[in-house]
Design an enzyme around this catalytic site. Structure first.
Site, PDB file in Angstrom:
ATOM      1  N   LYS A  50     -12.294  -0.541  -0.205  1.00 54.98           N
ATOM      2  CA  LYS A  50     -11.375   0.503  -0.870  1.00 54.98           C
ATOM      3  C   LYS A  50     -12.037   0.229  -2.420  1.00 54.98           C
ATOM      4  O   LYS A  50     -12.770   1.063  -2.657  1.00 54.98           O
ATOM      5  CB  LYS A  50     -10.035  -0.256  -1.053  1.00 54.98           C
ATOM      6  CG  LYS A  50      -9.206  -0.028   0.273  1.00 54.98           C
ATOM      7  CD  LYS A  50      -7.879  -0.244   0.586  1.00 54.98           C
ATOM      8  CE  LYS A  50      -7.307   0.025   1.802  1.00 54.98           C
ATOM      9  NZ  LYS A  50      -7.856  -0.365   3.069  1.00 54.98           N
ATOM     10  N   HIS A  71      -5.312  -4.139  -1.594  1.00 56.78           N
ATOM     11  CA  HIS A  71      -5.134  -3.113  -2.383  1.00 56.78           C
ATOM     12  C   HIS A  71      -5.171  -3.549  -3.916  1.00 56.78           C
ATOM     13  O   HIS A  71      -4.573  -2.852  -4.736  1.00 56.78           O
ATOM     14  CB  HIS A  71      -3.607  -2.383  -2.112  1.00 56.78           C
ATOM     15  CG  HIS A  71      -3.825  -1.438  -0.937  1.00 56.78           C
ATOM     16  ND1 HIS A  71      -4.305  -0.140  -0.984  1.00 56.78           N
ATOM     17  CD2 HIS A  71      -3.550  -1.943   0.421  1.00 56.78           C
ATOM     18  CE1 HIS A  71      -4.213   0.049   0.304  1.00 56.78           C
ATOM     19  NE2 HIS A  71      -3.860  -0.923   1.062  1.00 56.78           N
ATOM     20  N   SER A 126       0.817  -1.168   0.058  1.00 60.22           N
ATOM     21  CA  SER A 126      -0.084   0.081   0.173  1.00 60.22           C
ATOM     22  C   SER A 126       0.753   1.360  -0.059  1.00 60.22           C
ATOM     23  O   SER A 126       0.282   2.253  -0.508  1.00 60.22           O
ATOM     24  CB  SER A 126      -0.820  -0.035   1.351  1.00 60.22           C
ATOM     25  OG  SER A 126      -0.170   0.056   2.290  1.00 60.22           O
TER      26      SER A 126
END
Length: 551
Positions: free
Chosen positions: A352, A321, A293
């Site tokens: 996310k 991610h 990340s």
């Protein structure tokens, strides 16, 4: 001898030892290892980075808390993933932290808290949250509220594709609120389970080509609970943890008290060296992330999985991610590299790229059922509400469709454009194969000031990333362009950042490409993308490494 010489104490985190310090001290007289050195426990060790001394086999044998079956002594040559707080602080309470005045003998809590907070401020790592309200009608625009209401654009959100404001997602949330209300009603076991939970889990398992899935309130909880439960339930477990792993993975591994080995970040060769030393019949889990990340690197996924399986280990792969962002259906790097079958346990987030909140794991039906049945972080937590579940389900389906493919293509195009624009302007934007663009600053105070000046002078929100999220000296601005940032917005952003960089007296850079890939160490070739950048010759590695040099 240091406090950390006690193998028993080394089985606990720093926070646990501090919390139960009186209890440990009460038992100290019964411990032959620590009793002899009690007078030195309060001393300060000058070398903060010194590796902790290890108890000898003879000392362990005398310990009333351990048997030879409970502990495996760590050799000095092995890597150890330590607490971010130095272990020499164990039980190191000063007299002025115990007494407030001459009239009281109680611990001075507020005084201690103030001291700890001042330490963060002195190191310029004290965090002041920005007051940002995003505009769902005009993503990625928002309003900042620290001094009135200010229009800003957001460049650091983990809502990577803008799915939080997608019409289908908002409609699903609104409908669920009207039909089912705001809350879930409790834990999954007590009135908190619904067809929405089970439908989302089935959809996630299908996405990753696994038998079953399990939804948690966050991926921190998913990682922590799953790894902790594996460490507790598998007999004699050994974890092999990537040095760059997220705090949630480190926490689950540490608190399980299972044996732990730490291999160099994204280094399958070092992983193999460590795996070779452990009995093939011993249960093992190799835990790592695909997309890191903070530096944007992508691990050599196939090699990592192959090495793990060669020595009989399960793979626990964090795709937090990556989910929604890579692969034809948004299943992550595993789908992109065509190695989903090599990933035994995959963890992902719904907060996310999917634009909602929550986390999950997927894997074999029996493994998932075992975590469901034994994982306290799952069992005793109120389940996600119907609004969130419905929004997540809608988002997963959108990103698995052709629309999702188009969003990913636009985002990747914007990432390439912005990164090359930053580099061509002399800013130290790291090249990486992912959607994350770190601009290296290297100083906590300057990095924080840059972030504050960007938002106050230019209406640009880019959060500074300081210790402990990244190592001291590697502070950075972390930029994540979305498909909804236009070329005009990116041009203006680069101009504003460049001007601020010069005004701050920071040095300008030019790019020098290395000969070898820093991910897999294979030779790089130059190919045309936006301008020209190095591409790794290994078939499934697209890592492009930038070395910055002063102009």
């Amino acid at each position: 001898m240091k406090a950390s010489a006690c193998t028993f104490l080394n089985r606990f985190s720093v926070s646990s030892i501090r919390q139960y310090a009186p209890l440990f001290l009460n038992y100290m007289d019964k411990c032959p290892v620590m009793k002899h050195h009690h007078s030195r426990l309060q001393s300060t060790v000058s070398n903060e980075n010194a590796a902790p001394a290890q108890a000898s086999e003879e000392e362990v044998a005398k310990c009333p808390f351990l048997t030879s079956n409970d502990v495996t002594l760590t050799k000095a040559s092995e890597s150890i993933q330590e607490d971010t707080i130095d272990r020499q602080q164990l039980l190191d309470l000063k007299p002025d932290e115990i007494k407030t005045t001459e009239d009281t003998k109680f611990f001075n809590y507020d005084g201690f808290f103030s001291k700890q907070l001042q330490k963060k401020k002195d190191e310029h790592t004290y965090r002041v949250f920005k007051k940002v309200m995003r505009d769902a009608s005009s993503f990625p625009h928002a309003y900042e509220h620290s001094k009135g209401e200010k229009d800003i654009t957001v460049w650091c959100s983990n809502d990577y594709l803008g799915m939080s404001w997608h019409p289908k997602v908002k409609a699903a949330v609104s409908s669920a609120l009207s039909k089912h209300g705001a809350g879930s009603g409790g834990t999954r076991n007590i009135s908190g389970n619904s067809p929405l939970h089970e439908n989302l889990e089935a959809e996630l398992a299908k996405l990753h080509q696994k038998e079953a899935g399990l939804v948690f309130t966050s991926c921190y909880v998913a990682n922590d609970t799953t790894l902790f439960t594996l460490g507790k339930q598998l007999p004699g477990m050994h974890f092999f943890s990537d040095a760059g792993n997220h705090a949630s993975m480190i926490q689950g591994i540490r608190t399980s008290m299972a044996k732990k080995h730490v291999f160099r970040h994204n280094d399958p060769e070092h992983l193999e060296e460590m795996l070779q030393k452990v009995d093939p019949l011993t249960p093992k889990v190799v835990a790592f992330e695909t997309v890191h990340s903070m530096d944007g690197s992508i691990c050599p996924t196939v090699e990592m999985c192959d090495v793990a399986h060669k020595y009989g280990a399960l793979t626990f792969v964090d795709e937090v991610h990556a989910v929604g962002l890579y692969g034809d259906h948004g299943a992550g790097v595993g789908e992109q590299d065509n190695c989903l079958d090599k990933m035994d346990i995959i963890s992902g987030t719904l907060g996310k790229a999917f634009g909602n909140m929550g986390g999950y794991i997927v894997g074999s039906a029996k493994m998932v059922d075992m975590i469901r049945s034994y994982g306290s972080g799952f069992i005793f937590t109120t389940s996600l509400p119907p609004t969130v579940l419905s929004g997540c389900l809608a988002s997963v389906k959108v990103l698995a469709s052709e629309e999702g493919q188009e969003l990913r293509a636009r985002q990747q195009s914007n990432v390439r454009y912005l990164r090359e624009k930053l580099v061509s302007n002399g800013l130290p934007a790291q090249h990486s194969p992912s959607h994350i663009i770190p601009v290296m600053v290297g100083d906590a105070e300057i990095c924080t000031k840059m972030s504050n000046d960007l938002i106050s002078k230019y209406g640009v929100y880019v959060q500074s990333i300081n210790y402990p999220t990244v190592a001291k000296g590697t502070e950075r601005l972390r930029i994540a362009p979305t498909p909804h940032h236009t070329r005009e917005m990116m041009d203006r952003f680069v101009g504003d950042l460049t001007q601020l960089w010069k005004d701050s007296g920071l040095e300008m850079y030019t790019q020098i490409y290395p000969e070898n890939c820093e991910s897999c160490r294979k030779p790089l070739s130059i190919e045309k993308m936006f301008h020209s950048q190095p591409i790794c010759q290994r078939s499934n590695c697209t890592y492009a490494s930038l070395q910055a040099a002063l102009v």
